[in-house]
Design a protein around this motif. Structure first.
Motif, PDB file in Angstrom:
ATOM      1  N   ILE A  16       0.840  -1.202   0.000  1.00  0.00           N
ATOM      2  CA  ILE A  16       0.000   0.000   0.000  1.00  0.00           C
ATOM      3  C   ILE A  16       0.875   1.252   0.000  1.00  0.00           C
ATOM      4  N   PRO A  17       0.943   1.960  -1.159  1.00  0.00           N
ATOM      5  CA  PRO A  17       1.628   3.248  -1.141  1.00  0.00           C
ATOM      6  C   PRO A  17       0.751   4.269  -0.412  1.00  0.00           C
ATOM      7  N   ALA A  18       1.281   4.803   0.690  1.00  0.00           N
ATOM      8  CA  ALA A  18       0.499   5.757   1.504  1.00  0.00           C
ATOM      9  C   ALA A  18       1.392   6.906   1.938  1.00  0.00           C
ATOM     10  N   ALA A  19       2.391   7.215   1.123  1.00  0.00           N
ATOM     11  CA  ALA A  19       3.390   8.209   1.514  1.00  0.00           C
ATOM     12  C   ALA A  19       3.132   9.580   0.884  1.00  0.00           C
ATOM     13  N   GLY A  20       1.946   9.768   0.316  1.00  0.00           N
ATOM     14  CA  GLY A  20       1.629  11.053  -0.316  1.00  0.00           C
ATOM     15  C   GLY A  20       1.392  12.136   0.728  1.00  0.00           C
ATOM     16  N   SER A  21       1.531  13.398   0.280  1.00  0.00           N
ATOM     17  CA  SER A  21       1.363  14.519   1.219  1.00  0.00           C
ATOM     18  C   SER A  21      -0.093  14.910   1.376  1.00  0.00           C
ATOM     19  N   SER A  23      -1.691  17.002  -0.527  1.00  0.00           N
ATOM     20  CA  SER A  23      -1.759  18.466  -0.662  1.00  0.00           C
ATOM     21  C   SER A  23      -3.080  18.937  -1.272  1.00  0.00           C
ATOM     22  N   ARG A  24      -3.678  18.131  -2.191  1.00  0.00           N
ATOM     23  CA  ARG A  24      -4.933  18.578  -2.824  1.00  0.00           C
ATOM     24  C   ARG A  24      -6.101  18.514  -1.852  1.00  0.00           C
ATOM     25  N   LEU A  25      -5.962  17.671  -0.806  1.00  0.00           N
ATOM     26  CA  LEU A  25      -7.034  17.561   0.194  1.00  0.00           C
ATOM     27  C   LEU A  25      -6.843  18.594   1.295  1.00  0.00           C
ATOM     28  N   PRO A  29      -1.083  14.341   5.730  1.00  0.00           N
ATOM     29  CA  PRO A  29      -0.960  13.093   4.951  1.00  0.00           C
ATOM     30  C   PRO A  29      -2.303  12.372   4.864  1.00  0.00           C
ATOM     31  N   LYS A  30      -2.695  12.089   3.614  1.00  0.00           N
ATOM     32  CA  LYS A  30      -4.071  11.629   3.353  1.00  0.00           C
ATOM     33  C   LYS A  30      -4.409  10.308   4.024  1.00  0.00           C
ATOM     34  N   ALA A  31      -3.411   9.416   4.137  1.00  0.00           N
ATOM     35  CA  ALA A  31      -3.674   8.081   4.662  1.00  0.00           C
ATOM     36  C   ALA A  31      -4.260   8.121   6.073  1.00  0.00           C
ATOM     37  N   GLY A  76       8.366   5.656   2.435  1.00  0.00           N
ATOM     38  CA  GLY A  76       8.095   5.791   1.010  1.00  0.00           C
ATOM     39  C   GLY A  76       9.121   6.677   0.319  1.00  0.00           C
ATOM     40  N   GLY A  77       8.937   6.890  -0.967  1.00  0.00           N
ATOM     41  CA  GLY A  77       9.860   7.713  -1.756  1.00  0.00           C
ATOM     42  C   GLY A  77       9.213   9.045  -2.117  1.00  0.00           C
ATOM     43  N   PRO A  78       9.914   9.847  -2.929  1.00  0.00           N
ATOM     44  CA  PRO A  78       9.396  11.169  -3.295  1.00  0.00           C
ATOM     45  C   PRO A  78       8.223  11.124  -4.270  1.00  0.00           C
ATOM     46  N   THR A  79       8.015   9.999  -4.963  1.00  0.00           N
ATOM     47  CA  THR A  79       6.876   9.852  -5.877  1.00  0.00           C
ATOM     48  C   THR A  79       6.164   8.545  -5.552  1.00  0.00           C
ATOM     49  N   ARG A  80       4.925   8.404  -6.052  1.00  0.00           N
ATOM     50  CA  ARG A  80       4.209   7.137  -5.856  1.00  0.00           C
ATOM     51  C   ARG A  80       5.028   5.984  -6.414  1.00  0.00           C
ATOM     52  N   GLN A  81       5.582   6.204  -7.612  1.00  0.00           N
ATOM     53  CA  GLN A  81       6.345   5.131  -8.255  1.00  0.00           C
ATOM     54  C   GLN A  81       7.534   4.709  -7.384  1.00  0.00           C
ATOM     55  N   ALA A  82       8.230   5.684  -6.789  1.00  0.00           N
ATOM     56  CA  ALA A  82       9.367   5.356  -5.917  1.00  0.00           C
ATOM     57  C   ALA A  82       8.889   4.610  -4.675  1.00  0.00           C
ATOM     58  N   SER A  83       7.719   4.984  -4.154  1.00  0.00           N
ATOM     59  CA  SER A  83       7.182   4.292  -2.969  1.00  0.00           C
ATOM     60  C   SER A  83       6.863   2.832  -3.300  1.00  0.00           C
ATOM     61  N   VAL A  84       6.242   2.591  -4.457  1.00  0.00           N
ATOM     62  CA  VAL A  84       5.917   1.209  -4.840  1.00  0.00           C
ATOM     63  C   VAL A  84       7.202   0.420  -5.090  1.00  0.00           C
ATOM     64  N   HIS A  99      -2.280  -1.423  -3.826  1.00  0.00           N
ATOM     65  CA  HIS A  99      -3.528  -0.691  -3.648  1.00  0.00           C
ATOM     66  C   HIS A  99      -3.258   0.677  -3.030  1.00  0.00           C
ATOM     67  N   ASP A 100      -3.818   1.725  -3.635  1.00  0.00           N
ATOM     68  CA  ASP A 100      -3.648   3.080  -3.104  1.00  0.00           C
ATOM     69  C   ASP A 100      -4.443   3.256  -1.823  1.00  0.00           C
ATOM     70  N   ALA A 101      -3.767   3.767  -0.785  1.00  0.00           N
ATOM     71  CA  ALA A 101      -4.461   4.038   0.476  1.00  0.00           C
ATOM     72  C   ALA A 101      -5.615   5.023   0.263  1.00  0.00           C
ATOM     73  N   ALA A 102      -5.544   5.785  -0.815  1.00  0.00           N
ATOM     74  CA  ALA A 102      -6.554   6.814  -1.062  1.00  0.00           C
ATOM     75  C   ALA A 102      -7.887   6.246  -1.571  1.00  0.00           C
ATOM     76  N   ARG A 103      -7.983   4.905  -1.716  1.00  0.00           N
ATOM     77  CA  ARG A 103      -9.243   4.278  -2.172  1.00  0.00           C
ATOM     78  C   ARG A 103      -9.753   3.386  -1.034  1.00  0.00           C
TER      79      ARG A 103
HETATM   80  O1  C5P Z   1      -1.301  11.507  -5.303  1.00  0.00           O
HETATM   81  P1  C5P Z   1      -2.121  10.289  -5.638  1.00  0.00           P
HETATM   82  O2  C5P Z   1      -3.514  10.379  -5.081  1.00  0.00           O
HETATM   83  O3  C5P Z   1      -2.076   9.873  -7.055  1.00  0.00           O
HETATM   84  O4  C5P Z   1      -1.426   9.114  -4.817  1.00  0.00           O
HETATM   85  C1  C5P Z   1      -1.856   7.799  -4.955  1.00  0.00           C
HETATM   86  C2  C5P Z   1      -1.316   6.984  -3.793  1.00  0.00           C
HETATM   87  O5  C5P Z   1       0.115   7.016  -3.821  1.00  0.00           O
HETATM   88  C3  C5P Z   1      -1.742   7.537  -2.421  1.00  0.00           C
HETATM   89  O6  C5P Z   1      -2.179   6.465  -1.603  1.00  0.00           O
HETATM   90  C4  C5P Z   1      -0.481   8.199  -1.910  1.00  0.00           C
HETATM   91  O7  C5P Z   1      -0.363   8.177  -0.487  1.00  0.00           O
HETATM   92  C5  C5P Z   1       0.616   7.351  -2.540  1.00  0.00           C
HETATM   93  N1  C5P Z   1       1.897   8.064  -2.678  1.00  0.00           N
HETATM   94  C6  C5P Z   1       3.058   7.503  -2.125  1.00  0.00           C
HETATM   95  N2  C5P Z   1       4.248   8.181  -2.219  1.00  0.00           N
HETATM   96  C7  C5P Z   1       4.317   9.381  -2.808  1.00  0.00           C
HETATM   97  C8  C5P Z   1       3.144   9.955  -3.399  1.00  0.00           C
HETATM   98  C9  C5P Z   1       1.951   9.276  -3.332  1.00  0.00           C
HETATM   99  O8  C5P Z   1       3.010   6.411  -1.547  1.00  0.00           O
HETATM  100  N3  C5P Z   1       5.487  10.033  -2.828  1.00  0.00           N
END
Ligand code: C5P
Length: 236
Positions: A16-21, A23-25, A29-31, A76-84, A99-103
């Motif tokens: 589960i990538p959940a490292a996003g900030s 920012s749009r919400l 951290p959204k998770a 996680g990493g600086p981008t979703r792709q890096a986190s996965v 699976h995205d934590a955001a769903r």
């Molecule tokens: O930003 P977006 O909604 O596309 O992110 C999809 C998922 O990727 C989210 O669950 C977010 O926490 C995760 N993510 C991450 N690492 C980042 C950016 C996003 O794990 N650097």
């Protein structure tokens, strides 16, 4: 050990990538945002845990898992792709479910269908046929001078036939997805999902019918929708 509703062994990890900030919400951290007394992350972990041997979550640096979650975490990493990519390196499972934590609303039948298709094809994603009319915004340079400068204008229509909107979960043979990630790094490619990285290698990705309730919580409007749906979902 057999998994509920599948013939897969327990060599499956949910990542589960959940490292996003978030920012749009605009709520940190959204998770960690709560929907009906449960965090978005907590809902995804609880939905996936019965189907896999292990759940691993990528979190922002310095953050910890909310209490009581049946998962382990990495940074996680600086981008979703890096986190996965980091999540893939953190397990040796034969198959992975990303699976995205955001769903937060994840129907069990979609989990089972994606796992089955991942085993059969090596790569699969939940997705929904597009129902809306699709139109590109007119490039600003083509706007007549008299038009309001701020209003986007209707440009070229894109036929929706045969188009699918891609969701998660996505399921893969882990070695195959790792190869796709390493190739993307080598080629300087940044993608918004993992199935696209496999497809660009010329490999097949199965499209598995997803669910409208698998929408991603991105904006305050999505959060309002999630909070309205939570009581209905939780009383199933
Ligand atoms: O930003 P977006 O909604 O596309 O992110 C999809 C998922 O990727 C989210 O669950 C977010 O926490 C995760 N993510 C991450 N690492 C980042 C950016 C996003 O794990 N650097």
């Amino acid at each position: 050990m057999s998994l509920p509703g599948t013939n897969l062994p327990s060599t499956v990890a949910a990542l589960i990538p959940a490292a996003g900030s978030g920012s749009r919400l605009g709520q940190g951290p959204k998770a960690y945002v709560e929907v009906g007394a449960l965090s978005l992350l907590g809902r995804s972990v609880a939905a996936l845990a019965p189907y896999v041997g292990e759940v691993i979550v990528a979190l922002p640096a310095g953050m910890e898992l909310p209490p009581g979650l049946n998962a382990r975490c990495i940074v996680g990493g600086p981008t979703r792709q890096a986190s996965v990519h980091a999540l893939l390196e953190a397990t040796d499972a034969r198959f992975v479910l990303i699976h995205d934590a955001a769903r937060p609303f994840l129907p069990p039948e979609v989990i089972r269908a994606v796992l089955d298709a991942a085993q059969q094809y090596g790569a699969a994603t939940a997705a929904l046929p597009v129902a809306d009319t699709l139109v590109a915004q007119q490039p600003d340079a083509q706007k007549p001078d008299a038009q309001q400068p701020d209003a986007p204008l209707w440009g070229a229509l894109t036929p929706r036939e045969g188009l699918w909107a891609v969701q998660t979960p996505q399921g893969f043979d882990r070695e195959l997805l790792l190869r796709a990630h390493r190739q993307a790094v080598q080629d300087g490619i940044q993608a918004t999902d993992d199935a696209g990285l496999v497809a660009r290698l010329g490999l097949s990705v199965a499209l598995v019918p997803g669910d409208a309730r698998l929408f991603k919580v991105t904006t305050p409007g999505d959060l309002a929708l999630a909070r309205a749906l939570a009581p209905v979902w939780d009383s199933r």
